[in-house]
Enzyme design. Structure first.
Site, PDB file in Angstrom:
ATOM      1  N   GLU A   1      42.666  41.531  42.686  1.00 15.13           N
ATOM      2  CA  GLU A   1      42.845  42.647  42.216  1.00 15.13           C
ATOM      3  C   GLU A   1      42.813  43.696  43.277  1.00 15.13           C
ATOM      4  OE1 GLU A   1      40.371  43.843  38.888  1.00 15.13           O
ATOM      5  OE2 GLU A   1      40.775  41.850  37.767  1.00 15.13           O
TER       6      GLU A   1
ATOM      7  N   GLU B   1      34.530  39.304  38.265  1.00 11.79           N
ATOM      8  CA  GLU B   1      33.607  40.356  38.800  1.00 11.79           C
ATOM      9  C   GLU B   1      32.497  40.214  38.109  1.00 11.79           C
ATOM     10  OE1 GLU B   1      35.702  44.085  37.872  1.00 11.79           O
ATOM     11  OE2 GLU B   1      37.358  43.949  39.384  1.00 11.79           O
TER      12      GLU B   1
HETATM   13  C1  GLC Z   1      38.634  44.660  36.065  1.00 14.78           C
HETATM   14  C2  GLC Z   1      38.564  45.075  34.440  1.00 14.78           C
HETATM   15  C3  GLC Z   1      39.733  45.453  34.003  1.00 14.78           C
HETATM   16  C4  GLC Z   1      40.098  46.807  34.607  1.00 14.78           C
HETATM   17  C5  GLC Z   1      40.246  46.644  36.260  1.00 14.78           C
HETATM   18  C6  GLC Z   1      40.323  47.903  36.922  1.00 14.78           C
HETATM   19  O1  GLC Z   1      39.356  43.692  36.284  1.00 14.78           O
HETATM   20  O2  GLC Z   1      38.502  43.640  33.958  1.00 14.78           O
HETATM   21  O3  GLC Z   1      39.683  45.656  32.693  1.00 14.78           O
HETATM   22  O4  GLC Z   1      41.164  47.429  34.199  1.00 14.78           O
HETATM   23  O5  GLC Z   1      38.975  45.983  36.737  1.00 14.78           O
HETATM   24  O6  GLC Z   1      38.969  48.679  36.608  1.00 14.78           O
END
Ligand code: GLC
Length: 368
Positions: free
Chosen positions: A290, A169
Site C-alpha cells: 500500500e 497492518e
Molecule cells: C489501511 C486501512 C485503510 C486506509 C488505508 C490508508 O490500509 O485499512 O482503511 O484507508 O490504510 O489510511
C-alpha cells in the site's frame, strides 16, 4: 500358519508397500499449487492496485465502492499487473464457535478472485479491518485462526495466482512480539491445506519498513512474500483524513505540501533502503502493498510524491500496489466520470511501462 499363507501374505504385503510407494510418488498434492518461487511471484505482482473500501467495509457499498466486473478490465487495460483485495471476513462469520464464514460472502470473494485470475492478474486476499485484533488480540486469536482455516481450505485448489495475506497492518495491542506468535500459529494452519501457496506477511506497527527488524517468520518456510506499507510523511499523505483522529489531529495537517526536496526524498529512500537491506539479509522478497495520498492534499504534490515512491520501490526491484482504485479518498479512478485521474495514474504506471491498448480482435474497451 502354512507356507502358502505366509507366502501370499508376504506377496500381499509387498504389493501394498509397492502400491503405497507408487501412489505416494504420484500423489496429487493436496494443494493445486506447485512450488512457486516467491521472487518470481513478486515480479508478477509488478505494479498493482488495491480494490480498497469495497469488501473490507462493514458491508460492501457502505464505504462507497461496490465492485463491478468491468473494473477488472479497466484496471488491466491501464497496465496494472495485479490486485490486492482487502477483505473483512470478521464481519461475515459467526461470533461464536465454530466461527463459520457466511457462504454468500465466500461466493462474493470467489467471484472477485476469479475475475482477477481469469484476466491473468495475481490477486492477494487478506484479512483486513478485524478491528478487535488491535484492542484485544488474545481474545480473538482462536477466531482469527479459525477464519484462516476455513479460508485456506476453501481456496486450497485455486491457482497459484491467488496469494493469501495473513493480516493487514498489525498494530497497537497486536505488538511485534505478539504478532510473531500469531503469524507462526496462523501460518501453520494455512500450510495444512496450502503447503505451497505464496503467503504474504506484514511486519507489525502498521507494516512500516522500520519494523521489519521485529519480524520473525519460520525460517524453513520460503513460500513467503513480506509486505510493507508506505504513507510518510503522514502529515502530507493523511491531511484531513477523518479516521486519523483522535490519535492525530489530521486537520492541523491541512495545506502540507510535498515538494520533492532532497531532504524529503532522502526520508523516503532511507526507509526503502531498510526494506531492501532486510530483504537481502533474509533472502525474502519485500513488496510495497500500500502507498497513496488522501484527496485533501494538493494534486501537484500528490503526483510528485506518488511518482517518487513508485519509482523508489521499482528501482529497488519491489512490486508495488497503490492504495486505492476508485473510492472518494485516495482513488486513482473517478467512478462518477468513469475516467482515470491521469496524472496520478501516470505516476503509478509511467506511460512507457503500460502495454499498448487492446486491439479490436482482443476485446472492446469497456471504459468507452
Ligand atoms: C489501511 C486501512 C485503510 C486506509 C488505508 C490508508 O490500509 O485499512 O482503511 O484507508 O490504510 O489510511
Amino acid at each position: 500358519m502354512s507356507r502358502t499363507t505366509k507366502q501370499s501374505m508376504f506377496l500381499a504385503t509387498a504389493f501394498l508397500i509397492i502400491f503405497n510407494l507408487v501412489s505416494a510418488a504420484n500423489a496429487v498434492p493436496n494443494s493445486a499449487t506447485a512450488k512457486v518461487d516467491p521472487f518470481q511471484m513478486d515480479k508478477l505482482l509488478g505494479r498493482g492496485v488495491n480494490l480498497g473500501n469495497a469488501l473490507e467495509a462493514p458491508r460492501e457499498g457502505e464505504w462507497g465502492v461496490t465492485l463491478k466486473e468491468e473494473y477488472f478490465d479497466i484496471i488491466k487495460q491501464a497496465g496494472f499487473n495485479s490486485i490486492r483485495l482487502p477483505t473483512r471476513w470478521s464481519a461475515h462469520a459467526m461470533a461464536e464457535k465454530p466461527y463459520t464464514i457466511d457462504p454468500n460472502f465466500f461466493k462474493r470473494i470467489d467471484w472477485a478472485v476469479n475475475c482477477a485470475i481469469s484476466r491473468n492478474m495475481p490477486i492477494m486476499v487478506n484479512i483486513q479491518q478485524y478491528v478487535e485484533l488491535y484492542t484485544d488480540p488474545n481474545a480473538h486469536k482462536e477466531r482469527f485462526i479459525a477464519l484462516w482455516k476455513q479460508i485456506a481450505e476453501h481456496y486450497k485448489d485455486y491457482p497459484d495466482k491467488l496469494l493469501l495475506e495473513l493480516f493487514n497492518e498489525p498494530d497497537d495491542a497486536l505488538t511485534p512480539e505478539l504478532w510473531n506468535d500469531f503469524l507462526k500459529d496462523t501460518l501453520a494452519v494455512v500450510r495444512e491445506s496450502n503447503p505451497n501457496r505464496i503467503v504474504v506477511i506484514d511486519p507489525a506497527r502498521d507494516s512500516i519498513p522500520s519494523s521489519l527488524k521485529f519480524l520473525k517468520i519460520p525460517e524453513n518456510d520460503r513460500n513467503i512474500i513480506v509486505s510493507v506499507h508506505y504513507y510518510f510523511p503522514l502529515a502530507f499523505t493523511h491531511q484531513g483524513a477523518p479516521w486519523m483522529s483522535p490519535k492525530y489531529d489530521p486537520n492541523s495537517w491541512m495545506g502540507t505540501k510535498w515538494m520533492g526536496t532532497d531532504a524529503e526524498k532522502k526520508a523516503i529512500t532511507d526507509e526503502f533502503d531498510i526494506a531492501v537491506a532486510w530483504s537481502k539479509a533474509n533472502n525474502r522478497p519485500v513488496n510495497l502493498g500500500e502507498f497513496g495520498t488522501y484527496k485533501k492534499a494538493d494534486m501537484e504534490s500528490r503526483v510528485r510524491w506518488t511518482k517518487f515512491v513508485a519509482d523508489t520501490a521499482a528501482e529497488r526491484g519491489m512490486s508495488l500496489l497503490y492504495w486505492e482504485f476508485c473510492a472518494q479518498e485516495f482513488g486513482l479512478y473517478d467512478q462518477q466520470t468513469r475516467s482515470w485521474r491521469k496524472p496520478l495514474l501516470d505516476a503509478v504506471i509511467p506511460p512507457a511501462v503500460s502495454p499498448p491498448a487492446l486491439n479490436k480482435a482482443e476485446g472492446s474497451n469497456p471504459t468507452k
